[in-house]
Design a protein around this motif. Structure first.
Motif, PDB file in Angstrom:
ATOM      1  N   ALA A   1       0.737  -1.106  -0.061  1.00  0.00           N
ATOM      2  CA  ALA A   1      -0.024   0.143  -0.062  1.00  0.00           C
ATOM      3  C   ALA A   1       0.895   1.218  -0.028  1.00  0.00           C
ATOM      4  N   ALA A   2       0.471   2.332  -0.616  1.00  0.00           N
ATOM      5  CA  ALA A   2       1.178   3.585  -0.709  1.00  0.00           C
ATOM      6  C   ALA A   2       1.460   3.963   0.584  1.00  0.00           C
ATOM      7  N   GLU A   3       0.551   4.172   1.249  1.00  0.00           N
ATOM      8  CA  GLU A   3       0.588   4.624   2.876  1.00  0.00           C
ATOM      9  C   GLU A   3      -0.523   4.670   3.494  1.00  0.00           C
ATOM     10  N   SER A   4      -0.553   3.948   4.518  1.00  0.00           N
ATOM     11  CA  SER A   4      -1.714   3.653   5.607  1.00  0.00           C
ATOM     12  C   SER A   4      -1.575   4.702   6.617  1.00  0.00           C
ATOM     13  N   LYS A   5      -2.684   5.140   7.087  1.00  0.00           N
ATOM     14  CA  LYS A   5      -2.736   6.066   8.226  1.00  0.00           C
ATOM     15  C   LYS A   5      -2.986   5.388   9.657  1.00  0.00           C
ATOM     16  N   THR A   6      -2.965   3.849   9.817  1.00  0.00           N
ATOM     17  CA  THR A   6      -3.014   3.428  10.923  1.00  0.00           C
ATOM     18  C   THR A   6      -2.199   3.350  11.801  1.00  0.00           C
ATOM     19  N   PHE A   7      -0.769   3.605  11.800  1.00  0.00           N
ATOM     20  CA  PHE A   7       0.148   3.861  12.794  1.00  0.00           C
ATOM     21  C   PHE A   7       0.624   5.195  12.774  1.00  0.00           C
ATOM     22  N   THR A   8       0.945   5.580  13.875  1.00  0.00           N
ATOM     23  CA  THR A   8       1.465   7.114  14.066  1.00  0.00           C
ATOM     24  C   THR A   8       2.997   7.110  13.557  1.00  0.00           C
ATOM     25  N   ASP A   9       3.518   8.084  13.200  1.00  0.00           N
ATOM     26  CA  ASP A   9       5.091   8.230  12.687  1.00  0.00           C
ATOM     27  C   ASP A   9       6.054   7.686  13.746  1.00  0.00           C
ATOM     28  N   ARG A  10       5.542   7.560  14.954  1.00  0.00           N
ATOM     29  CA  ARG A  10       6.656   6.936  15.965  1.00  0.00           C
ATOM     30  C   ARG A  10       6.289   5.485  15.925  1.00  0.00           C
ATOM     31  N   GLU A  11       5.067   5.092  15.781  1.00  0.00           N
ATOM     32  CA  GLU A  11       4.669   3.649  15.578  1.00  0.00           C
ATOM     33  C   GLU A  11       5.488   2.891  14.397  1.00  0.00           C
ATOM     34  N   ARG A  12       5.360   3.804  13.296  1.00  0.00           N
ATOM     35  CA  ARG A  12       5.992   3.236  11.924  1.00  0.00           C
ATOM     36  C   ARG A  12       7.415   3.388  12.082  1.00  0.00           C
ATOM     37  N   ALA A  13       8.298   4.216  12.652  1.00  0.00           N
ATOM     38  CA  ALA A  13       9.458   4.363  12.917  1.00  0.00           C
ATOM     39  C   ALA A  13      10.026   2.926  13.812  1.00  0.00           C
ATOM     40  N   GLN A  14       9.101   2.646  14.880  1.00  0.00           N
ATOM     41  CA  GLN A  14       9.472   1.637  15.790  1.00  0.00           C
ATOM     42  C   GLN A  14       9.371   0.248  15.069  1.00  0.00           C
ATOM     43  N   THR A  15       8.229   0.229  14.351  1.00  0.00           N
ATOM     44  CA  THR A  15       8.000  -1.034  13.638  1.00  0.00           C
ATOM     45  C   THR A  15       9.225  -1.391  12.961  1.00  0.00           C
TER      46      THR A  15
END
Length: 135
Positions: A20-34
């Protein structure tokens, strides 16, 4: 160009799964942490790491479609905020570590980087002969 050569060429360009191009499910912090956590499981070496294969984006895409998965993943991010917590969970054989490891591995080996680059799999190949067990 023969059909087989065309299929091999196409498989080198098209990833094994859609991202997917970009989901808005995670915050920027959660995305970086993942992204950091999946790289602890499959780091970049002579082959691509998990974040190189966009595993963190695949995880977020799955979370955007599955609320139970999203809840479990966000809970995991709270319990495993950094490499030290991951190491402790690994040593304790904790279930959150199993979720992190299994999800990372499942998604990684469904990508071009995991299948083709690391494992060398390029689709079904013709076997001129299949030799069974020789007893």
């Amino acid at each position: 160009m023969k059909r087989r050569e065309a299929l091999i060429a196409i498989s080198a360009v098209v990833p094994a799964v859609s991202i997917a191009a970009e989901s808005k499910t995670f915050t920027d912090r959660e995305r970086a942490q993942t992204a950091r956590l999946v790289d602890l499981i499959i780091p970049h070496t002579e082959t691509p790491g998990a974040s190189d294969a966009k595993v963190h984006i695949l995880i977020e895409d799955r979370a955007s479609k599955d609320t139970k998965f999203a809840e479990n993943w966000k809970s995991l991010l709270k319990k495993l905020p950094d490499a030290e917590a991951v190491e402790k969970a690994y040593q304790a054989k904790a279930t959150e570590f199993t979720l992190l490891k299994d999800t990372t591995i499942d998604f990684y080996y469904s990508t071009k980087e995991g299948l083709a680059t690391e494992l060398g799999w390029h689709g079904n190949t013709y076997l001129p002969e299949f030799r069974g067990c020789e007893e």
